[in-house]
Design an enzyme around this catalytic site. Structure first.
Site, PDB file in Angstrom:
ATOM      1  N   ILE A  64      -3.423  -9.174   5.254  1.00  0.00           N
ATOM      2  CA  ILE A  64      -2.365 -10.136   5.510  1.00  0.00           C
ATOM      3  C   ILE A  64      -1.789  -9.945   6.906  1.00  0.00           C
ATOM      4  O   ILE A  64      -1.469 -10.896   7.602  1.00  0.00           O
ATOM      5  CB  ILE A  64      -1.249 -10.004   4.457  1.00  0.00           C
ATOM      6  CG1 ILE A  64      -1.807 -10.291   3.062  1.00  0.00           C
ATOM      7  CG2 ILE A  64      -0.109 -10.965   4.754  1.00  0.00           C
ATOM      8  CD1 ILE A  64      -0.807 -10.053   1.956  1.00  0.00           C
ATOM      9  N   ASP A  70       0.760   5.303  13.181  1.00  0.00           N
ATOM     10  CA  ASP A  70       0.807   5.761  11.799  1.00  0.00           C
ATOM     11  C   ASP A  70       2.226   5.544  11.295  1.00  0.00           C
ATOM     12  O   ASP A  70       3.161   6.226  11.718  1.00  0.00           O
ATOM     13  CB  ASP A  70       0.442   7.247  11.726  1.00  0.00           C
ATOM     14  CG  ASP A  70       0.535   7.808  10.314  1.00  0.00           C
ATOM     15  OD1 ASP A  70       0.880   7.057   9.381  1.00  0.00           O
ATOM     16  OD2 ASP A  70       0.268   9.020  10.152  1.00  0.00           O
ATOM     17  N   SER A  84       6.477  -8.965  -3.051  1.00  0.00           N
ATOM     18  CA  SER A  84       5.684  -9.730  -4.014  1.00  0.00           C
ATOM     19  C   SER A  84       6.473  -9.921  -5.292  1.00  0.00           C
ATOM     20  O   SER A  84       7.536  -9.314  -5.483  1.00  0.00           O
ATOM     21  CB  SER A  84       4.364  -9.004  -4.333  1.00  0.00           C
ATOM     22  OG  SER A  84       4.545  -8.044  -5.355  1.00  0.00           O
ATOM     23  N   TYR A 101       4.786   0.753  -7.847  1.00  0.00           N
ATOM     24  CA  TYR A 101       4.630  -0.512  -7.135  1.00  0.00           C
ATOM     25  C   TYR A 101       5.826  -1.422  -7.396  1.00  0.00           C
ATOM     26  O   TYR A 101       6.425  -1.969  -6.461  1.00  0.00           O
ATOM     27  CB  TYR A 101       3.345  -1.211  -7.575  1.00  0.00           C
ATOM     28  CG  TYR A 101       3.115  -2.554  -6.910  1.00  0.00           C
ATOM     29  CD1 TYR A 101       2.492  -2.637  -5.680  1.00  0.00           C
ATOM     30  CD2 TYR A 101       3.539  -3.734  -7.527  1.00  0.00           C
ATOM     31  CE1 TYR A 101       2.298  -3.862  -5.053  1.00  0.00           C
ATOM     32  CE2 TYR A 101       3.343  -4.964  -6.924  1.00  0.00           C
ATOM     33  CZ  TYR A 101       2.722  -5.030  -5.683  1.00  0.00           C
ATOM     34  OH  TYR A 101       2.539  -6.235  -5.070  1.00  0.00           O
ATOM     35  N   LYS A 157       8.609  -2.795  -4.621  1.00  0.00           N
ATOM     36  CA  LYS A 157       8.780  -4.198  -4.273  1.00  0.00           C
ATOM     37  C   LYS A 157      10.187  -4.702  -4.603  1.00  0.00           C
ATOM     38  O   LYS A 157      10.769  -5.490  -3.843  1.00  0.00           O
ATOM     39  CB  LYS A 157       7.730  -5.057  -4.980  1.00  0.00           C
ATOM     40  CG  LYS A 157       6.312  -4.785  -4.510  1.00  0.00           C
ATOM     41  CD  LYS A 157       6.174  -4.910  -2.999  1.00  0.00           C
ATOM     42  CE  LYS A 157       4.750  -4.680  -2.536  1.00  0.00           C
ATOM     43  NZ  LYS A 157       4.637  -4.725  -1.056  1.00  0.00           N
ATOM     44  N   THR A 177      -7.659 -10.402   0.661  1.00  0.00           N
ATOM     45  CA  THR A 177      -7.791  -9.485   1.794  1.00  0.00           C
ATOM     46  C   THR A 177      -9.168  -8.828   1.770  1.00  0.00           C
ATOM     47  O   THR A 177      -9.924  -8.953   0.802  1.00  0.00           O
ATOM     48  CB  THR A 177      -6.726  -8.383   1.727  1.00  0.00           C
ATOM     49  OG1 THR A 177      -6.937  -7.605   0.536  1.00  0.00           O
ATOM     50  CG2 THR A 177      -5.326  -8.974   1.693  1.00  0.00           C
TER      51      THR A 177
END
Length: 305
Positions: A22, A59, A146, A158, A162, A193
């Site tokens: 993305i 990084d 998301s 996750y 988010k 992706t």
């Protein structure tokens, strides 16, 4: 129908995680204003647009390298920064490899793998960006998130990351509003992706989890679709009206008048047709696309008190 891309001539943008996926799509569209390595992305931009891409290896798990990145931009652009897109994310491979396992059967390091270069790195980058944007009384920070911040998706780390990313954009917006700096959370849909293609779609014929995941990503958005959304947001003279909000790429496409590759118009997660196509595809065709779940109802469903 609006032009596919507005002009961002003269604007200075930082897109983290821009070598592929993305982030690459956002960088291409921002520069065009009009997986490869970071240098390949820069070369592609140079060949296809009037914009300029300066590749910088960084990084985002290393605060010192991030600091040097922003110092470099400040020195070379006379202190100017118009847009920061917080897109860098490390946890995709770890999430896919641990699919189906509850959090207590995963390594405890999963938390850092998912949220260090992701949630934390976005905070650090925004901290540096704000120090450049506030004195200029202008700027836009886009935190890529998301729908996993709304309901369970993939795993615990996750979802928490988010949800926190969305809250971070909202709270940053509170503190930046008086400085005329906008901060939003951006929700793409499923995106095709390079890593999704390599780890999911290319294995779809092997059955099992890969095939189930492939169903989700079968009609996924192109990586450039959300890039177009960022370009339009960056050129929106009324962007402060959107600050602090969660913005869905598919809905921005209809608002600004752009489409995905091939002229397709991906559905928003708020459209009833979107959910019918995944749960009851045989009847989805009967549902008109203008039927949406109200935003207030979506918000109410997340309240636990």
């Amino acid at each position: 129908m609006a032009s596919e891309l507005p002009s961002l001539a003269g604007k200075v943008c930082i897109v983290t995680g821009a070598s592929r996926g993305i982030g690459k799509g956002r960088t291409l569209d921002a520069a065009q204003g009009k997986q490869g390595s970071l240098r390949e992305t820069a070369e592609e931009i140079g060949q296809e647009s009037a914009g300029q891409c300066i590749p910088v290896k960084c990084d985002h798990g290393n605060d010192e390298e991030v600091k040097k990145l922003f110092e470099k931009v400040s020195q070379e652009q006379n202190g100017r920064l118009d847009v920061l897109v917080n897109n860098a994310y490390k946890g995709v491979k770890a999430i896919l490899e641990s699919a189906g396992k509850p959090f207590y059967e995963q390594s405890v390091e999963m938390w850092d793998e998912v949220n260090n270069v992701g949630l934390r790195s976005s905070y650090v980058a925004a901290w540096h960006a704000a120090k450049m944007m506030v004195p200029a009384k202008q700027g836009l920070i886009v935190n890529v998130s998301s729908a996993g911040g709304l309901r369970y998706l993939f795993n615990v780390a996750y979802g928490v990351g988010k949800a926190a990313t969305d809250r971070m954009a909202a709270d940053m917006a509170v503190e930046l509003r008086k400085q005329n700096v906008a901060c939003v959370s951006l929700w793409p849909g499923a995106v095709k992706t390079e890593i999704v293609t390599d780890l999911i779609l290319s294995k779809a014929d092997q059955g099992g989890k890969a095939s189930k995941a492939a169903t989700i990503f079968k009609d996924a958005e192109d990586v450039t679709f959300s890039g177009k959304a960022v370009a339009w947001l960056a050129s929106d003279s009324d962007i402060m009206k959107k600050t602090g909000r969660i913005l869905i790429v598919a809905e921005l496409a209809k608002e600004y008048g752009f489409k995905d590759v091939g002229g397709t118009q991906p559905l928003s997660i708020r459209q009833v047709k979107f959910h019918l196509e995944r749960s009851y595809p045989s009847v989805a065709w009967m549902m008109p696309e203008f039927v949406y779940v109200p935003a207030w109802l979506v918000a109410a469903a997340t309240h636990k008190l």
